[in-house]
Design a protein around this motif. Structure first.
Motif, PDB file in Angstrom:
ATOM      1  N   PRO A  25     -20.592 -69.645  39.481  1.00 35.32           N
ATOM      2  CA  PRO A  25     -20.311 -68.985  37.820  1.00 35.32           C
ATOM      3  C   PRO A  25     -18.401 -68.533  38.359  1.00 35.32           C
ATOM      4  CG  PRO A  25     -20.169 -67.286  39.100  1.00 35.32           C
ATOM      5  CD  PRO A  25     -21.357 -68.619  39.336  1.00 35.32           C
ATOM      6  N   ARG A  26     -17.588 -69.807  37.240  1.00 39.48           N
ATOM      7  CA  ARG A  26     -16.173 -70.099  37.956  1.00 39.48           C
ATOM      8  C   ARG A  26     -15.828 -68.935  38.739  1.00 39.48           C
ATOM      9  NH1 ARG A  26     -12.090 -72.806  34.184  1.00 39.48           N
ATOM     10  NH2 ARG A  26     -10.164 -71.691  34.854  1.00 39.48           N
ATOM     11  N   ILE A  27     -14.858 -68.661  39.561  1.00 37.28           N
ATOM     12  CA  ILE A  27     -13.894 -67.726  39.860  1.00 37.28           C
ATOM     13  C   ILE A  27     -12.662 -67.863  39.641  1.00 37.28           C
ATOM     14  CG2 ILE A  27     -15.771 -67.188  41.716  1.00 37.28           C
ATOM     15  CD1 ILE A  27     -14.527 -68.398  43.808  1.00 37.28           C
ATOM     16  N   ALA A  28     -11.970 -68.540  39.031  1.00 38.27           N
ATOM     17  CA  ALA A  28     -10.841 -68.970  38.925  1.00 38.27           C
ATOM     18  C   ALA A  28     -10.375 -68.244  38.077  1.00 38.27           C
ATOM     19  CB  ALA A  28     -10.238 -69.745  38.863  1.00 38.27           C
ATOM     20  N   GLY A  29      -9.318 -67.019  38.461  1.00 33.15           N
ATOM     21  CA  GLY A  29      -8.862 -66.261  36.900  1.00 33.15           C
ATOM     22  C   GLY A  29      -9.734 -65.257  36.156  1.00 33.15           C
ATOM     23  N   LEU A  74      -5.153 -68.034  39.888  1.00 33.23           N
ATOM     24  CA  LEU A  74      -4.763 -68.621  39.225  1.00 33.23           C
ATOM     25  C   LEU A  74      -5.248 -68.864  37.235  1.00 33.23           C
ATOM     26  CD1 LEU A  74      -7.554 -71.073  41.625  1.00 33.23           C
ATOM     27  CD2 LEU A  74      -5.332 -70.526  42.027  1.00 33.23           C
ATOM     28  N   ASP A  75      -4.529 -69.368  36.638  1.00 29.80           N
ATOM     29  CA  ASP A  75      -4.154 -69.903  35.564  1.00 29.80           C
ATOM     30  C   ASP A  75      -4.850 -71.209  35.100  1.00 29.80           C
ATOM     31  OD1 ASP A  75      -4.435 -69.181  32.725  1.00 29.80           O
ATOM     32  OD2 ASP A  75      -2.225 -69.033  32.668  1.00 29.80           O
ATOM     33  N   LEU A  76      -5.991 -71.550  34.445  1.00 26.22           N
ATOM     34  CA  LEU A  76      -6.492 -72.997  34.046  1.00 26.22           C
ATOM     35  C   LEU A  76      -6.702 -72.878  33.091  1.00 26.22           C
ATOM     36  CD1 LEU A  76      -8.044 -73.441  38.785  1.00 26.22           C
ATOM     37  CD2 LEU A  76      -5.519 -74.232  37.689  1.00 26.22           C
ATOM     38  N   PRO A  77      -6.933 -74.366  32.838  1.00 25.33           N
ATOM     39  CA  PRO A  77      -7.273 -74.756  31.617  1.00 25.33           C
ATOM     40  C   PRO A  77      -9.296 -74.255  32.178  1.00 25.33           C
ATOM     41  CG  PRO A  77      -6.669 -76.425  32.076  1.00 25.33           C
ATOM     42  CD  PRO A  77      -6.054 -75.956  33.406  1.00 25.33           C
ATOM     43  N   TRP A  78     -10.004 -74.353  30.310  1.00 29.62           N
ATOM     44  CA  TRP A  78     -11.536 -73.413  30.473  1.00 29.62           C
ATOM     45  C   TRP A  78     -11.940 -75.085  30.424  1.00 29.62           C
ATOM     46  CZ3 TRP A  78     -14.088 -69.260  32.381  1.00 29.62           C
ATOM     47  CH2 TRP A  78     -13.365 -68.318  32.787  1.00 29.62           C
ATOM     48  N   PRO A  79     -13.115 -75.635  30.559  1.00 31.24           N
ATOM     49  CA  PRO A  79     -14.033 -76.818  29.928  1.00 31.24           C
ATOM     50  C   PRO A  79     -14.933 -76.077  28.657  1.00 31.24           C
ATOM     51  CG  PRO A  79     -15.315 -75.237  31.486  1.00 31.24           C
ATOM     52  CD  PRO A  79     -14.356 -75.140  31.549  1.00 31.24           C
ATOM     53  N   THR A  80     -15.301 -76.861  27.840  1.00 29.27           N
ATOM     54  CA  THR A  80     -15.734 -77.039  26.902  1.00 29.27           C
ATOM     55  C   THR A  80     -17.043 -76.735  26.984  1.00 29.27           C
ATOM     56  OG1 THR A  80     -14.917 -79.170  25.928  1.00 29.27           O
ATOM     57  CG2 THR A  80     -16.933 -78.217  24.644  1.00 29.27           C
ATOM     58  N   PRO A  81     -17.476 -75.235  25.948  1.00 31.63           N
ATOM     59  CA  PRO A  81     -18.656 -74.622  26.797  1.00 31.63           C
ATOM     60  C   PRO A  81     -20.064 -75.470  26.505  1.00 31.63           C
ATOM     61  CG  PRO A  81     -17.298 -73.186  24.646  1.00 31.63           C
ATOM     62  CD  PRO A  81     -16.659 -74.952  25.057  1.00 31.63           C
TER      63      PRO A  81
END
Length: 205
Positions: A25-29, A74-81
């Motif tokens: 999983p993503r952990i940023a944010g 970290l406030d980063l853009p999210w990828p397309t689902p």
């Protein structure tokens, strides 16, 4: 800190973005309290993953808090689902469970604990959007089987145990089709108390 967490980003992706494996999983944010608790769980055996346990074994609680705070900030853009396959009926079932729950099975709506926008609740409740389909279904299965555990009362085990595999698949299918809102940060509080006691997130009550 970015240099000190290279062991984390080797698997979770640059800056914790996690754009590779469906099971990492993503952990940023993510909320800092949630990240900290998951690292404790891996280190101390509530969650089972040999690599994570070995990596975290020598680290103190305070150092884990520093790592959690780093990634949470970290406030980063999210990828397309990247949704999995689903029929219209399955998606309708998933939306029903996410937004309204299942009274007959004593399953609360996902929004009742994870927030109306499903972006999580600080400091300890994670968001449910932006996760891979296979990751969501795997985690619900782990909660149901008891191979993933949390502090008692273990509310997610109770919820997952009341969901059939089809219902879990419906929830995952619907969640992975939802776009990330512009404000994707965890909210500060829920508008009402959580419907279940949850040892991992007592603050949310």
């Amino acid at each position: 800190m970015a240099r000190r967490v290279l062991a984390c980003t080797a698997c979770h992706g640059a800056e914790g973005r996690a754009v590779g494996s469906a099971f990492v999983p993503r952990i940023a944010g993510k909320p800092a309290g949630y990240l900290y608790r998951q690292m404790l769980n891996f280190r101390d055996g509530q969650r089972r993953h040999e690599g994570m346990a070995r990596l975290l074994a020598p680290l103190s609680n305070e150092y884990l808090r520093e790592i959690a705070a780093h990634f949470a900030a970290l406030d980063l853009p999210w990828p397309t689902p990247q949704p999995g396959p689903a029929t219209p009926a399955l998606l309708a079932q998933g939306e029903q469970l996410v937004r309204q729950g299942d009274v007959a099975r004593r399953v609360p709506a996902c929004t009742a604990c994870h927030g109306a926008a499903l972006t999580g609740v600080a400091p300890a409740v994670p968001g449910l959007l932006g996760l891979p389909h296979d990751y969501i279904t795997a985690q619900l299965g782990a909660w149901r089987a008891g191979t993933r555990r949390a502090l008692a009362p273990d509310c997610m085990h109770d919820v997952a145990a009341r969901l059939s595999p089809e219902a879990s698949a419906a929830v995952a299918a619907w969640l992975t089709r939802q776009p990330m809102p512009a404000d994707h940060r965890a909210v500060a509080a829920l508008p009402a108390p959580m419907p279940l006691r949850c040892g991992a997130a007592p603050e949310a009550r």
